[in-house]
Design an enzyme around this catalytic site. Structure first.
Site, PDB file in Angstrom:
ATOM      1  N   HIS A  61       0.841  -1.195   0.000  1.00 56.52           N
ATOM      2  CA  HIS A  61       0.000   0.000   0.000  1.00 56.52           C
ATOM      3  C   HIS A  61       0.879   1.250   0.000  1.00 56.52           C
ATOM      4  CE1 HIS A  61      -2.738   2.855   2.387  1.00 56.52           C
ATOM      5  NE2 HIS A  61      -3.393   2.644   1.271  1.00 56.52           N
ATOM      6  N   GLU A  64       0.159  -0.764  -4.735  1.00 52.54           N
ATOM      7  CA  GLU A  64      -0.911   0.216  -4.805  1.00 52.54           C
ATOM      8  C   GLU A  64      -0.256   1.581  -4.740  1.00 52.54           C
ATOM      9  OE1 GLU A  64      -3.958   2.995  -3.044  1.00 52.54           O
ATOM     10  OE2 GLU A  64      -1.946   2.523  -2.370  1.00 52.54           O
ATOM     11  N   ASP A  75      -0.984   6.102  -5.462  1.00 50.86           N
ATOM     12  CA  ASP A  75      -1.982   7.163  -5.602  1.00 50.86           C
ATOM     13  C   ASP A  75      -1.516   8.191  -6.618  1.00 50.86           C
ATOM     14  OD1 ASP A  75      -3.611   6.309  -3.226  1.00 50.86           O
ATOM     15  OD2 ASP A  75      -1.694   6.692  -2.238  1.00 50.86           O
ATOM     16  N   HIS A 102      -0.417  11.103  -2.234  1.00 50.86           N
ATOM     17  CA  HIS A 102      -1.756  10.760  -1.746  1.00 50.86           C
ATOM     18  C   HIS A 102      -2.703  11.938  -1.581  1.00 50.86           C
ATOM     19  CE1 HIS A 102      -4.848   9.640   1.240  1.00 50.86           C
ATOM     20  NE2 HIS A 102      -4.825   8.480   0.605  1.00 50.86           N
ATOM     21  N   GLU A 137      -4.377   4.119  -8.296  1.00 52.13           N
ATOM     22  CA  GLU A 137      -5.527   4.839  -7.749  1.00 52.13           C
ATOM     23  C   GLU A 137      -5.538   6.289  -8.203  1.00 52.13           C
ATOM     24  OE1 GLU A 137      -6.127   4.854  -3.461  1.00 52.13           O
ATOM     25  OE2 GLU A 137      -7.833   6.225  -3.691  1.00 52.13           O
TER      26      GLU A 137
HETATM   27 MG    MG Z   1      -4.571   4.686  -2.232  1.00 49.71          MG
END
Ligand code: MG
Length: 299
Positions: free
Chosen positions: A8, A35, A37, A50, A133
């Protein structure tokens, strides 16, 4: 197939989140997926970070001073301006520092471009699944148009040759609908967080995050499957046994976040979910390999 482990934002238990050093660490640890962002700069460059504004708990200026307040917004900075900031550490004494006491500082780490992260992944010998993401808020003003944002991200994935191993991942399902139109072949992962009591969430009747999907029409996995989802990515506490059975029946991947405690990691590994998204890939990988005894005590 066993549960895939996704780092993450990389591996924030060990290295600063959403940095090249963090992603490299997670890859070396042995994850099957990452993952990350994505936001966009004023000059249209997808970058990996993020929050919509630079965060005072993780950001220093070029002279090494911590930001006094959050900001400026990523979308207000050019890439060159953004790269003057150092995001390779955590301000001591903050809650975030307490959350990741073993995180190693990486001096002068910059917010990476999406391109740089994709190049790192591409250079890695193992095939890596990417949960890309897109951070986009329904109704917010200071952000790119959904079409512009998705198009720019897809261009990077195509350029890197990573379309087939990536998912587009978003709480704002309008982003996923745009992606479905532009690139129907790209796997779509529907993020959700149920609104309950005082908990802020994206998932409730009439929520602006759902792009008009009627989530009262049936069990969520069924609604998402009918919408063409490859994956559902809920907070782990929102998942019921009925959900899991439906995901299995429908061949809908279940990617739970963010699972950090040993008992929780063991639970979701035992459940055999498709993927587990964790801040601590070292721990998750060790538990999956059985390197840590079942009765081990974690302090
Ligand atoms: Mg995320």
């Amino acid at each position: 197939m066993h549960t895939r482990i996704f780092g993450h934002r990389g591996a924030p238990c060990a290295r600063p989140e959403n940095t090249l050093a963090g992603f490299a660490y997670a890859l070396d640890a042995g994850v099957e997926g990452l993952e990350l962002d994505v936001l966009m700069t004023r000059d249209g460059v997808p970058v990996v970070t993020h929050n919509p504004t630079l965060w005072k708990d993780t950001t220093r200026t070029a002279d090494g001073a911590w930001l006094q307040t959050d900001g400026p917004a990523i979308f207000d900075l050019t890439l060159q301006e953004l790269r003057a900031y150092d995001v390779g550490g955590i301000r001591p004494g903050t809650d975030y520092a307490l959350k990741f006491p073993d995180q190693v500082t990486v001096p002068k780490a910059q917010v990476p471009t999406l391109r740089a992260v994709l190049e790192l992944v591409k250079a890695h010998p193992r095939q890596i699944d990417l949960l890309v993401e897109l951070k986009h808020m329904p109704g917010a003003e200071n952000q790119p148009e959904a079409e512009v944002f998705v198009t720019a991200v897809l261009a990077e994935l195509r350029r890197a040759g990573l379309m087939a191993t990536s998912y587009i991942h978003a709480f704002n399902w309008a982003i996923l609908h745009v992606a479905r139109q532009i690139a129907p072949e790209l796997r779509r992962s529907y993020l959700s967080f149920e609104r309950r009591d005082t908990r802020k969430g994206t998932l409730y009747s009439g929520s602006p995050w759902l792009a008009g999907l009627d989530v009262d029409r049936g069990p969520l996995p069924q609604v998402l499957h009918q919408d063409g989802a490859a994956a559902w990515s809920p907070h782990w506490s929102d998942v019921t046994a009925q959900h899991q059975a439906l995901c299995d029946d429908l061949d809908l991947e279940l990617l739970v976040w963010t699972v950090n405690e040993a008992d929780q990691i063991r639970h979701w590994l035992d459940q055999g979910v498709s993927g587990l998204i964790t801040d601590d890939p070292d721990l998750a990988l060790a538990l999956r390999q059985g390197e840590i005894a079942k009765d081990a005590v974690f302090s």
